[in-house]
Design a protein around this motif. Structure first.
Motif, PDB file in Angstrom:
ATOM      1  N   THR A   2       0.840  -1.201   0.000  1.00  0.00           N
ATOM      2  CA  THR A   2       0.000   0.000   0.000  1.00  0.00           C
ATOM      3  C   THR A   2       0.871   1.245   0.000  1.00  0.00           C
ATOM      4  O   THR A   2       1.753   1.400   0.831  1.00  0.00           O
ATOM      5  CB  THR A   2      -0.886   0.026   1.255  1.00  0.00           C
ATOM      6  OG1 THR A   2      -1.514  -1.234   1.391  1.00  0.00           O
ATOM      7  CG2 THR A   2      -1.936   1.109   1.144  1.00  0.00           C
ATOM      8  N   GLU A   3       0.622   2.104  -0.937  1.00  0.00           N
ATOM      9  CA  GLU A   3       1.361   3.365  -0.995  1.00  0.00           C
ATOM     10  C   GLU A   3       0.610   4.427  -0.206  1.00  0.00           C
ATOM     11  O   GLU A   3      -0.634   4.426  -0.203  1.00  0.00           O
ATOM     12  CB  GLU A   3       1.490   3.827  -2.455  1.00  0.00           C
ATOM     13  CG  GLU A   3       2.271   2.874  -3.348  1.00  0.00           C
ATOM     14  CD  GLU A   3       3.725   2.766  -2.932  1.00  0.00           C
ATOM     15  OE1 GLU A   3       4.261   3.739  -2.370  1.00  0.00           O
ATOM     16  OE2 GLU A   3       4.319   1.686  -3.153  1.00  0.00           O
ATOM     17  N   PRO A   4       1.354   5.371   0.431  1.00  0.00           N
ATOM     18  CA  PRO A   4       0.674   6.435   1.175  1.00  0.00           C
ATOM     19  C   PRO A   4      -0.386   7.143   0.345  1.00  0.00           C
ATOM     20  O   PRO A   4      -1.457   7.479   0.849  1.00  0.00           O
ATOM     21  CB  PRO A   4       1.812   7.374   1.576  1.00  0.00           C
ATOM     22  CG  PRO A   4       3.007   6.480   1.653  1.00  0.00           C
ATOM     23  CD  PRO A   4       2.809   5.428   0.589  1.00  0.00           C
ATOM     24  N   ASP A   6      -2.382   5.956  -1.779  1.00  0.00           N
ATOM     25  CA  ASP A   6      -3.637   5.200  -1.879  1.00  0.00           C
ATOM     26  C   ASP A   6      -4.496   5.391  -0.634  1.00  0.00           C
ATOM     27  O   ASP A   6      -5.699   5.198  -0.675  1.00  0.00           O
ATOM     28  CB  ASP A   6      -3.350   3.698  -2.007  1.00  0.00           C
ATOM     29  CG  ASP A   6      -2.537   3.378  -3.246  1.00  0.00           C
ATOM     30  OD1 ASP A   6      -2.636   4.149  -4.216  1.00  0.00           O
ATOM     31  OD2 ASP A   6      -1.801   2.379  -3.217  1.00  0.00           O
ATOM     32  N   GLU A 121       1.462   5.304   9.554  1.00  0.00           N
ATOM     33  CA  GLU A 121       2.306   4.124   9.318  1.00  0.00           C
ATOM     34  C   GLU A 121       3.113   3.787  10.567  1.00  0.00           C
ATOM     35  O   GLU A 121       3.354   2.623  10.874  1.00  0.00           O
ATOM     36  CB  GLU A 121       3.234   4.379   8.124  1.00  0.00           C
ATOM     37  CG  GLU A 121       2.490   4.396   6.811  1.00  0.00           C
ATOM     38  CD  GLU A 121       3.417   4.571   5.614  1.00  0.00           C
ATOM     39  OE1 GLU A 121       3.779   5.731   5.295  1.00  0.00           O
ATOM     40  OE2 GLU A 121       3.786   3.553   5.008  1.00  0.00           O
TER      41      GLU A 121
END
Ligand SMILES: C[S@@+](CC[C@H](N)C(=O)[O-])C[C@H]1O[C@@H](n2cnc3c(N)ncnc32)[C@H](O)[C@@H]1O
Length: 283
Positions: A2-4, A6, A121
């Motif tokens: 998961t990318e920030p 997204d 995160e």
């Protein structure tokens, strides 16, 4: 992976995530959690033992910290008590899971799978370490996800809770997502601060709380309007305001006070702000 981008879709969400990722302002939560390695990011309820303020000066701060932690854990117990008869085969969602304390308590209570989501995160890493450390990481998992779009299957959850997180989101969007993942008859439990729209708009003290936490405290009416619009029917409403005032009074005596204690006490005592638990069933 998961990318920030997204998960964090707005500048507002990025600034909230940055606050929790760096957590520069409030060491209080870490200090309290270190008492027994159960970490919360919420406030406490119940009376404090006045004896903690007496006795030897060199251990006074330690007594206050332990008492504040006992009270914040009592708040989470109060929430978990209202999730209803959860079975080990059921699943629960902690929406805005922080450092994971309430999720770990719910797993210990019910023996079921618990998933927590947070847009920090750092918190995901911290909470998953805690779950591993306690040997419950098969059943308690934390994810870098947005509570407005959790990715969990429709109808997959027996219960969803938000412990002091709804002031960061649009209630209609959040409750639509909770109603989607809850199965019919599932329970949503919310503990939140909300402003009293009987007495008008946001008071000055409530605005100061918003500014401190980069949040957007909603009026009380908005909770019930958004629940009704999303098939969530309240079964219990508890006004916890009087029960949380002692926590703030004791915290104001502590070295970990952050300066936000006075606005909380003003807002609660003048009646412009409520601390509420709302339990609702998904119809
Ligand atoms: C005051 S803390 C409460 C943490 C936890 N519920 C507890 O009781 O310890 C607020 C939490 O909401 C999370 N949060 C804020 N906006 C969110 C969003 N859109 N999606 C998921 N988590 C969010 C923050 O990352 C933080 O973990």
């Amino acid at each position: 992976m998961t990318e920030p981008g997204d998960v964090l879709r707005t500048d507002y969400q990025r600034s909230v995530a940055n606050y929790w990722d760096t957590n520069q302002n409030d060491p209080v939560n870490l200090v309290l959690g270190q008492v027994d390695d159960l970490y919360h990011h919420h406030y406490g309820i119940g009376a404090y033992d006045p004896a903690v303020l007496d006795g030897p000066a060199e251990t006074r701060e330690d007594r206050i910290i332990r008492e504040l932690h006992r009270m914040e854990t009592a708040q989470a117990e109060f929430l978990v008590d209202r999730l209803g008869p959860v079975e080990p085969r059921d699943r629960l969602l902690d929406a805005g899971s922080g450092r994971g304390g309430t999720s770990i308590m719910a797993h210990h209570r019910f023996g079921c799978r618990v998933d927590g989501v947070t847009i920090s995160e750092y918190q995901v890493g911290f909470a998953n370490d805690q779950a591993r450390h306690r040997g419950v990481d098969d059943d308690v998992r934390f994810h870098f996800r947005n509570m407005l779009d959790t990715g969990f299957d429709t109808g997959s959850m027996r219960g969803v809770w938000t412990n002091e997180t709804t002031m960061y989101v649009n209630l209609n969007q959040a409750f639509a997502e909770f109603a989607r993942v809850l199965r019919r008859g599932g329970r949503y439990v919310c503990i939140t601060g909300c402003y009293n729209d009987v007495t008008g708009g946001r008071s000055r003290a409530v605005s100061r709380i918003d500014e401190h936490y980069i949040c957007n405290i909603h009026p009380r009416s908005e909770y019930f309007r958004a629940m009704a619009a999303n098939d969530l029917v309240p079964i219990e409403v508890v006004d916890l305001t009087a029960l949380t005032i002692p926590y703030w009074e004791l915290r104001a005596e502590s070295a970990v006070a952050t300066g936000i204690e006075a606005p909380f006490l003003t807002a609660y005592k003048e009646g412009s702000f409520h601390y509420l638990l709302i339990a609702a069933d998904r119809i």
